[in-house]
Write a protein that holds these residues in place. Structure first.
Motif, PDB file in Angstrom:
ATOM      1  N   LYS A  84      16.260  -1.235  -5.745  1.00 24.80           N
ATOM      2  CA  LYS A  84      15.488  -2.415  -6.148  1.00 24.80           C
ATOM      3  C   LYS A  84      15.570  -3.541  -5.125  1.00 24.80           C
ATOM      4  O   LYS A  84      14.666  -4.372  -5.029  1.00 24.80           O
ATOM      5  CB  LYS A  84      15.965  -2.889  -7.523  1.00 24.80           C
ATOM      6  CG  LYS A  84      15.616  -1.914  -8.653  1.00 24.80           C
ATOM      7  CD  LYS A  84      15.990  -2.462 -10.010  1.00 24.80           C
ATOM      8  CE  LYS A  84      17.483  -2.369 -10.264  1.00 24.80           C
ATOM      9  NZ  LYS A  84      17.924  -0.964 -10.415  1.00 24.80           N
ATOM     10  N   SER A  85      16.650  -3.559  -4.344  1.00 18.81           N
ATOM     11  CA  SER A  85      16.766  -4.614  -3.331  1.00 18.81           C
ATOM     12  C   SER A  85      15.759  -4.429  -2.201  1.00 18.81           C
ATOM     13  O   SER A  85      15.480  -5.369  -1.451  1.00 18.81           O
ATOM     14  CB  SER A  85      18.184  -4.634  -2.754  1.00 18.81           C
ATOM     15  OG  SER A  85      18.482  -3.422  -2.084  1.00 18.81           O
ATOM     16  N   ALA A  86      15.201  -3.217  -2.079  1.00 23.21           N
ATOM     17  CA  ALA A  86      14.216  -2.937  -1.025  1.00 23.21           C
ATOM     18  C   ALA A  86      12.788  -3.060  -1.528  1.00 23.21           C
ATOM     19  O   ALA A  86      11.842  -2.791  -0.788  1.00 23.21           O
ATOM     20  CB  ALA A  86      14.443  -1.535  -0.458  1.00 23.21           C
ATOM     21  N   VAL A  87      12.628  -3.483  -2.800  1.00 24.08           N
ATOM     22  CA  VAL A  87      11.294  -3.600  -3.407  1.00 24.08           C
ATOM     23  C   VAL A  87      10.812  -5.043  -3.308  1.00 24.08           C
ATOM     24  O   VAL A  87      11.545  -5.979  -3.613  1.00 24.08           O
ATOM     25  CB  VAL A  87      11.324  -3.155  -4.882  1.00 24.08           C
ATOM     26  CG1 VAL A  87       9.955  -3.375  -5.534  1.00 24.08           C
ATOM     27  CG2 VAL A  87      11.724  -1.694  -4.986  1.00 24.08           C
ATOM     28  N   THR A  88       9.584  -5.211  -2.870  1.00 26.15           N
ATOM     29  CA  THR A  88       8.942  -6.535  -2.848  1.00 26.15           C
ATOM     30  C   THR A  88       7.857  -6.559  -3.914  1.00 26.15           C
ATOM     31  O   THR A  88       7.063  -5.616  -4.019  1.00 26.15           O
ATOM     32  CB  THR A  88       8.321  -6.811  -1.468  1.00 26.15           C
ATOM     33  OG1 THR A  88       9.332  -6.718  -0.466  1.00 26.15           O
ATOM     34  CG2 THR A  88       7.710  -8.197  -1.426  1.00 26.15           C
TER      35      THR A  88
ATOM     36  N   SER B 119       0.126  -8.527  -8.849  1.00 23.08           N
ATOM     37  CA  SER B 119       0.891  -7.379  -9.382  1.00 23.08           C
ATOM     38  C   SER B 119       1.083  -6.294  -8.327  1.00 23.08           C
ATOM     39  O   SER B 119       0.970  -5.099  -8.613  1.00 23.08           O
ATOM     40  CB  SER B 119       0.185  -6.785 -10.620  1.00 23.08           C
ATOM     41  OG  SER B 119       0.030  -7.750 -11.618  1.00 23.08           O
ATOM     42  N   LEU B 120       1.368  -6.716  -7.098  1.00 26.27           N
ATOM     43  CA  LEU B 120       1.494  -5.791  -5.977  1.00 26.27           C
ATOM     44  C   LEU B 120       2.964  -5.555  -5.652  1.00 26.27           C
ATOM     45  O   LEU B 120       3.735  -6.493  -5.440  1.00 26.27           O
ATOM     46  CB  LEU B 120       0.777  -6.340  -4.748  1.00 26.27           C
ATOM     47  CG  LEU B 120       0.868  -5.499  -3.474  1.00 26.27           C
ATOM     48  CD1 LEU B 120       0.109  -4.192  -3.659  1.00 26.27           C
ATOM     49  CD2 LEU B 120       0.333  -6.271  -2.277  1.00 26.27           C
ATOM     50  N   HIS B 121       3.346  -4.270  -5.627  1.00 26.12           N
ATOM     51  CA  HIS B 121       4.687  -3.866  -5.229  1.00 26.12           C
ATOM     52  C   HIS B 121       4.642  -3.218  -3.851  1.00 26.12           C
ATOM     53  O   HIS B 121       3.676  -2.519  -3.527  1.00 26.12           O
ATOM     54  CB  HIS B 121       5.272  -2.829  -6.211  1.00 26.12           C
ATOM     55  CG  HIS B 121       5.339  -3.296  -7.621  1.00 26.12           C
ATOM     56  ND1 HIS B 121       4.226  -3.418  -8.420  1.00 26.12           N
ATOM     57  CD2 HIS B 121       6.415  -3.661  -8.389  1.00 26.12           C
ATOM     58  CE1 HIS B 121       4.589  -3.837  -9.625  1.00 26.12           C
ATOM     59  NE2 HIS B 121       5.905  -3.989  -9.631  1.00 26.12           N
ATOM     60  N   VAL B 122       5.665  -3.443  -3.057  1.00 23.11           N
ATOM     61  CA  VAL B 122       5.840  -2.728  -1.799  1.00 23.11           C
ATOM     62  C   VAL B 122       7.051  -1.819  -1.966  1.00 23.11           C
ATOM     63  O   VAL B 122       8.175  -2.293  -2.160  1.00 23.11           O
ATOM     64  CB  VAL B 122       6.039  -3.686  -0.610  1.00 23.11           C
ATOM     65  CG1 VAL B 122       6.233  -2.881   0.671  1.00 23.11           C
ATOM     66  CG2 VAL B 122       4.849  -4.626  -0.473  1.00 23.11           C
ATOM     67  N   LEU B 123       6.808  -0.502  -1.919  1.00 22.97           N
ATOM     68  CA  LEU B 123       7.863   0.481  -2.181  1.00 22.97           C
ATOM     69  C   LEU B 123       7.931   1.488  -1.031  1.00 22.97           C
ATOM     70  O   LEU B 123       6.939   1.728  -0.334  1.00 22.97           O
ATOM     71  CB  LEU B 123       7.582   1.246  -3.478  1.00 22.97           C
ATOM     72  CG  LEU B 123       7.407   0.447  -4.760  1.00 22.97           C
ATOM     73  CD1 LEU B 123       6.965   1.361  -5.885  1.00 22.97           C
ATOM     74  CD2 LEU B 123       8.698  -0.260  -5.131  1.00 22.97           C
ATOM     75  N   TYR B 124       9.096   2.104  -0.876  1.00 26.13           N
ATOM     76  CA  TYR B 124       9.284   3.200   0.079  1.00 26.13           C
ATOM     77  C   TYR B 124       9.534   4.463  -0.739  1.00 26.13           C
ATOM     78  O   TYR B 124      10.528   4.558  -1.471  1.00 26.13           O
ATOM     79  CB  TYR B 124      10.461   2.907   1.019  1.00 26.13           C
ATOM     80  CG  TYR B 124      10.211   1.716   1.915  1.00 26.13           C
ATOM     81  CD1 TYR B 124       9.682   1.888   3.186  1.00 26.13           C
ATOM     82  CD2 TYR B 124      10.490   0.426   1.474  1.00 26.13           C
ATOM     83  CE1 TYR B 124       9.443   0.794   4.015  1.00 26.13           C
ATOM     84  CE2 TYR B 124      10.252  -0.672   2.294  1.00 26.13           C
ATOM     85  CZ  TYR B 124       9.726  -0.479   3.559  1.00 26.13           C
ATOM     86  OH  TYR B 124       9.484  -1.564   4.371  1.00 26.13           O
TER      87      TYR B 124
END
Length: 434
Positions: free
Chosen positions: A259-263, A269-274
């Motif tokens: 979760k610390s790497a999620v923006t 309602s935009l998430h940035v995920l890997y």
């Protein structure tokens, strides 16, 4: 039984001596002959009437020296343990994984800087260098089990780790120079240099071998014109839009998303995920997800100075890169001022030539040249955490003499941010690396 032990010991020692090319080590077989059979020398020193404290000290010193020699030999010739410090290889390798690296895979590289403190790579706890460069040996690699193969996960010395800024140990010196200028860095900070075998260790996946042509288009890797399939553990950066609410923590925990790497931007309602392919498909099935798009950095109208080859004539990005030919030993390339940035560091640094450009002429060791033949093989590597990895896209090729070995096994794993048994990743212990 004595003769069997003697025969096995002599055979093993002789094979090792021949393998490393040090024939004079065969004389140690005379010591083995005396230890097992003739016994003319009391190797315990007890028959010589030494004071008890001196005899005990000598015995313990001998045991300690033998243990150190055995440990160093095992690490240099067969297998070495490393810790994964960063998430650049997730999900294949996680930060906090402890791995075994096979030196036999590609052949052990003999130390180039033999005068060094055991068990310290390049610096002591005090911060001083743990080695001396009074003796420098030429590059030599013993025969290995196989050559490097495409998709191998390899461990190597960081090619741009020859120069370091003491005050910024985690920063790339050449990146700092590009940002602030060489004169400023040299005047304001302390600089140290490292020989090849004392540079920091990196681990990446080899995607292109010597002689291959590599190109990246919209994040898709092509080698010799063929697209390489995405690996199961390979992660990309995605834009995930939901129907007005952030992704629930329960869902992210089930997907093991850090979760610390999620923006998250609540405005749209935009998430940035890997995400890996597996987690991507699981996320698609979640009803609140409206759209998922993989990030891709387009070709720029200006030069990205952090992307190799760091030249204004190459407007490449991490997602649109190349085409680039990976040099192979014996290959020749026509040199001109346009393609020189691609191979300048190879010619000047890795293969130790004096390269200068004077009035539009390329001079190598004082002679004008319009072609160059490579003396070593080179490799192109990329991290499995594709959008969160500093790799060949940023600093170029891995030279053959920088190779350390092949990552083969995770023998222990702990989450870096947790302590004790709470952070133990039991499922990763003794898992093979692919």
């Amino acid at each position: 039984m004595v003769y069997t032990g003697f025969a096995v010991s002599v055979l093993l020692w002789s094979l090792i001596s021949v393998w490393v090319g040090m024939w004079y080590l065969l004389f140690f077989n005379l010591v083995l002959l005396d230890v097992f059979i003739t016994r003319q020398v009391d190797w315990t020193l007890r028959r010589y009437g030494l004071p008890r404290f001196l005899q005990s000290s000598l015995e313990w010193s001998f045991v300690l020296i033998l243990a150190v020699v055995f440990s160093i030999s095992l690490k240099a010739l067969f297998v070495e343990a490393y810790k994964i410090p960063t998430p650049s290889m997730e999900e294949t390798l996680l930060a906090g994984d402890f791995i075994f690296v096979s030196k036999l895979a590609y052949g052990p590289r003999l130390p180039g800087t033999p005068l060094s403190m055991p068990f310290y790579h390049n610096k002591l706890p005090s911060g001083r260098k743990s080695y001396s460069e009074r003796i420098r040996l030429p590059y030599k690699r013993l025969p290995g089990l196989s050559p490097v193969r495409r998709d191998d996960i390899i461990v190597f010395n960081f090619p741009e780790g020859d120069t370091m800024v003491v005050q910024y140990p985690g920063q790339n010196y050449y990146s700092l120079v590009r940002q602030y200028g060489r004169e400023y860095i040299l005047s304001e900070f302390d600089i140290i240099t490292h020989p090849v075998d004392k540079r920091e260790n990196y681990v990446k996946r080899c995607i292109a071998l010597p002689g291959d042509r590599v190109q990246i288009t919209d994040g898709n890797i092509l080698v010799n014109g063929e697209e390489t399939p995405q690996k199961p553990g390979q992660k990309y950066k995605y834009y995930v839009t939901t129907n007005g609410e952030p992704l629930p923590e329960v869902l992210m925990d089930s997907l093991r998303i850090n979760k610390s790497a999620v923006t998250y931007n609540p405005v749209n309602s935009l998430h940035v995920l890997y995400l890996t392919l597996e987690k991507l498909e699981m996320l698609r099935s979640f009803g609140e997800v409206r759209s998922i798009k993989r990030y891709s950095e387009p070709r720029l109208s200006f030069q990205n100075q952090e992307i190799f080859p760091h030249d204004r004539n190459y407007r490449w990005t991490g997602d649109n890169f190349g085409p680039l030919k990976v040099p192979a030993r014996g290959d020749s390339v026509i040199l001109d001022l346009l393609n020189l940035p691609l191979y300048r560091r190879i010619i000047d640094v890795y293969e130790d030539n004096d390269l200068k450009v004077t009035e539009g002429r390329i001079l190598i060791n004082g002679v004008e040249r319009d072609a160059y033949t490579f003396a070593m093989d080179y490799y192109f590597v990329v991290g499995d955490n594709y959008h969160n990895s500093a790799d060949s896209r940023y600093w170029g090729f891995v030279p053959e003499d920088h190779l350390l070995g092949k990552a083969v096994l995770v023998w222990f794993s702990m989450e870096p941010e947790k302590r004790g048994m709470e952070g133990l990743r039991k499922e990763r212990i003794f898992s093979s690396i692919k």
